[in-house]
Write a protein that holds these residues in place. Sequence first.
Motif, PDB file in Angstrom:
ATOM      1  N   GLU A 191       4.406  -2.246   2.214  1.00  0.00           N
ATOM      2  CA  GLU A 191       4.933  -1.546   3.384  1.00  0.00           C
ATOM      3  C   GLU A 191       5.011  -0.047   3.116  1.00  0.00           C
ATOM      4  O   GLU A 191       5.573   0.387   2.114  1.00  0.00           O
ATOM      5  CB  GLU A 191       6.323  -2.074   3.777  1.00  0.00           C
ATOM      6  CG  GLU A 191       6.818  -1.442   5.077  1.00  0.00           C
ATOM      7  CD  GLU A 191       8.190  -1.936   5.530  1.00  0.00           C
ATOM      8  OE1 GLU A 191       8.968  -2.405   4.687  1.00  0.00           O
ATOM      9  OE2 GLU A 191       8.469  -1.806   6.737  1.00  0.00           O
ATOM     10  N   GLY A 192       4.429   0.721   4.007  1.00  0.00           N
ATOM     11  CA  GLY A 192       4.487   2.175   3.896  1.00  0.00           C
ATOM     12  C   GLY A 192       3.438   2.775   2.967  1.00  0.00           C
ATOM     13  O   GLY A 192       3.379   3.989   2.792  1.00  0.00           O
ATOM     14  N   THR A 193       2.579   1.933   2.361  1.00  0.00           N
ATOM     15  CA  THR A 193       1.502   2.442   1.508  1.00  0.00           C
ATOM     16  C   THR A 193       0.285   2.720   2.378  1.00  0.00           C
ATOM     17  O   THR A 193      -0.156   1.849   3.117  1.00  0.00           O
ATOM     18  CB  THR A 193       1.113   1.392   0.436  1.00  0.00           C
ATOM     19  OG1 THR A 193       2.299   0.968  -0.222  1.00  0.00           O
ATOM     20  CG2 THR A 193       0.144   1.963  -0.585  1.00  0.00           C
ATOM     21  N   GLU A 194      -0.247   3.939   2.311  1.00  0.00           N
ATOM     22  CA  GLU A 194      -1.340   4.265   3.222  1.00  0.00           C
ATOM     23  C   GLU A 194      -2.682   3.650   2.825  1.00  0.00           C
ATOM     24  O   GLU A 194      -3.384   3.127   3.658  1.00  0.00           O
ATOM     25  CB  GLU A 194      -1.452   5.766   3.494  1.00  0.00           C
ATOM     26  CG  GLU A 194      -0.718   6.231   4.750  1.00  0.00           C
ATOM     27  CD  GLU A 194      -0.526   5.193   5.897  1.00  0.00           C
ATOM     28  OE1 GLU A 194      -1.542   4.666   6.405  1.00  0.00           O
ATOM     29  OE2 GLU A 194       0.621   4.888   6.288  1.00  0.00           O
ATOM     30  N   GLU A 195      -2.997   3.682   1.546  1.00  0.00           N
ATOM     31  CA  GLU A 195      -4.275   3.082   1.145  1.00  0.00           C
ATOM     32  C   GLU A 195      -4.044   1.898   0.236  1.00  0.00           C
ATOM     33  O   GLU A 195      -3.502   2.040  -0.852  1.00  0.00           O
ATOM     34  CB  GLU A 195      -5.178   4.129   0.482  1.00  0.00           C
ATOM     35  CG  GLU A 195      -5.642   5.118   1.524  1.00  0.00           C
ATOM     36  CD  GLU A 195      -6.941   5.823   1.166  1.00  0.00           C
ATOM     37  OE1 GLU A 195      -7.588   5.445   0.171  1.00  0.00           O
ATOM     38  OE2 GLU A 195      -7.277   6.755   1.906  1.00  0.00           O
ATOM     39  N   VAL A 196      -4.437   0.740   0.697  1.00  0.00           N
ATOM     40  CA  VAL A 196      -4.240  -0.489  -0.069  1.00  0.00           C
ATOM     41  C   VAL A 196      -5.614  -1.106  -0.364  1.00  0.00           C
ATOM     42  O   VAL A 196      -6.222  -1.713   0.505  1.00  0.00           O
ATOM     43  CB  VAL A 196      -3.371  -1.494   0.721  1.00  0.00           C
ATOM     44  CG1 VAL A 196      -3.113  -2.733  -0.118  1.00  0.00           C
ATOM     45  CG2 VAL A 196      -2.045  -0.864   1.154  1.00  0.00           C
ATOM     46  N   PRO A 197      -6.111  -0.928  -1.607  1.00  0.00           N
ATOM     47  CA  PRO A 197      -7.421  -1.506  -1.940  1.00  0.00           C
ATOM     48  C   PRO A 197      -7.374  -3.029  -1.851  1.00  0.00           C
ATOM     49  O   PRO A 197      -6.362  -3.636  -2.216  1.00  0.00           O
ATOM     50  CB  PRO A 197      -7.662  -1.063  -3.397  1.00  0.00           C
ATOM     51  CG  PRO A 197      -6.633  -0.004  -3.672  1.00  0.00           C
ATOM     52  CD  PRO A 197      -5.488  -0.233  -2.745  1.00  0.00           C
TER      53      PRO A 197
END
Length: 345
Positions: free
Chosen positions: A27-33
């Motif tokens: 939650e709230g992480t802009e880039e999630v590989p």
Amino acid sequence: GGPASLCRFRGALVGAVLGDCIGGEFEGTEEVPLDRVLQHLEGLEDETRGDCILQYSDDTAMTRCVAHSLLTRAGFDEQDMARRFAKEYNLAPGRGYGAGVIQVLKKLASPQLSDVFQPARAQFGGRGSFGNGGAMRAAPFALAFRERVDIQRYARLGAMLTHSCSLGYNGAILQALAVHLSLQGALALPQDFLNTLITEMEELEKDESTRSDARVLNESEFPFCARLHRVKELMERNKVSIEEVISELGNGIAALHSVPTAIFCVLHCLEPREGLPEKYGGLERTLAYSLALGGDTDTIACMAGAIAGAHYGIEAIPQAWQRCCEGSEEADMLAQRLHSMYHRA
Ligand code: 8NA
Ligand code: MG
Ligand code: MG
């Protein structure tokens, strides 16, 4: 299962809890590989990790209140639902509530309050919240009422206890309608599913308060319809990147930037997709894909999980994943009780 079968009801509420608990990680992480998502999901299969290791957040906390209220009151009772929201917040204020809604929940705890919709109307200089907090808890309305007019009416009122801006409560209606159609088996024909949602939202968004809210907030006319048309366009493309989905639909905390996104996640993952494990079924694909969009991952996965769970049913949800998530057993029990109520009515 057939339309409105028990396995679909259970899938809807358990799918929502899993999206919330599993999505909380990003939650709230802009880039999630994508490999980080798959690693996180792989970890849920680890037998040594123990039960209920992933806690639920505001999404599930409030969905539980909605379900308990609809069951106890055998229908919608705004006083009872408001009281349950306030009590739940007071018992566990650290569940990741939005900064604005906390003020509403505190006011709802006051025994002197006569109009339970008033605190929500006072938010953001009288404009009301357009956050996705009404939509994230909307699934039980689709399990409690059979008729679309009732689902719309009560999903709207249930959302307006905290979200009085039309861009907030219309998102809740859209989410409830998506779960309703999915429970009926409508995702067997994805284009028709989407067209039905567009037709319903066109009717709702003709409303003067929707028009003025859209103007004030610099959104196009018929904001949810416009986004649903974009969902349609994205579905027609051969290849869609994560970046395109985020820029066309959004991944944020506004209902407008997350409910159509959740619907897209479900539709996109009806088929196997490159990068997602072949062993995954549709529900696992939907949750994995929702997380990979980043942003408000718990809420987007919660909403997508409810719609997908209503389509695939409880059998499609891995037991190991269920065991890892706080509140999944209770959600299952609530779904069974709502199913009885639905079929008694
Ligand atoms: P809310 O009603 O407090 O709205 C969330 C936020 O949206 C507010 O705090 C404002 O920043 C903004 N907002 C909403 N309406 C307006 C408006 N009319 N004018 C200006 N700004 C506005 O809370 P909610 O219940 O709708 O919650 C929405 C999301 O936030 C949920 O996903 C919930 O989990 C929460 N949340 C998100 C994060 C995150 O990092 N993405 C973190 C904690 C909590
Ligand atoms: Mg949350
Ligand atoms: Mg959230």
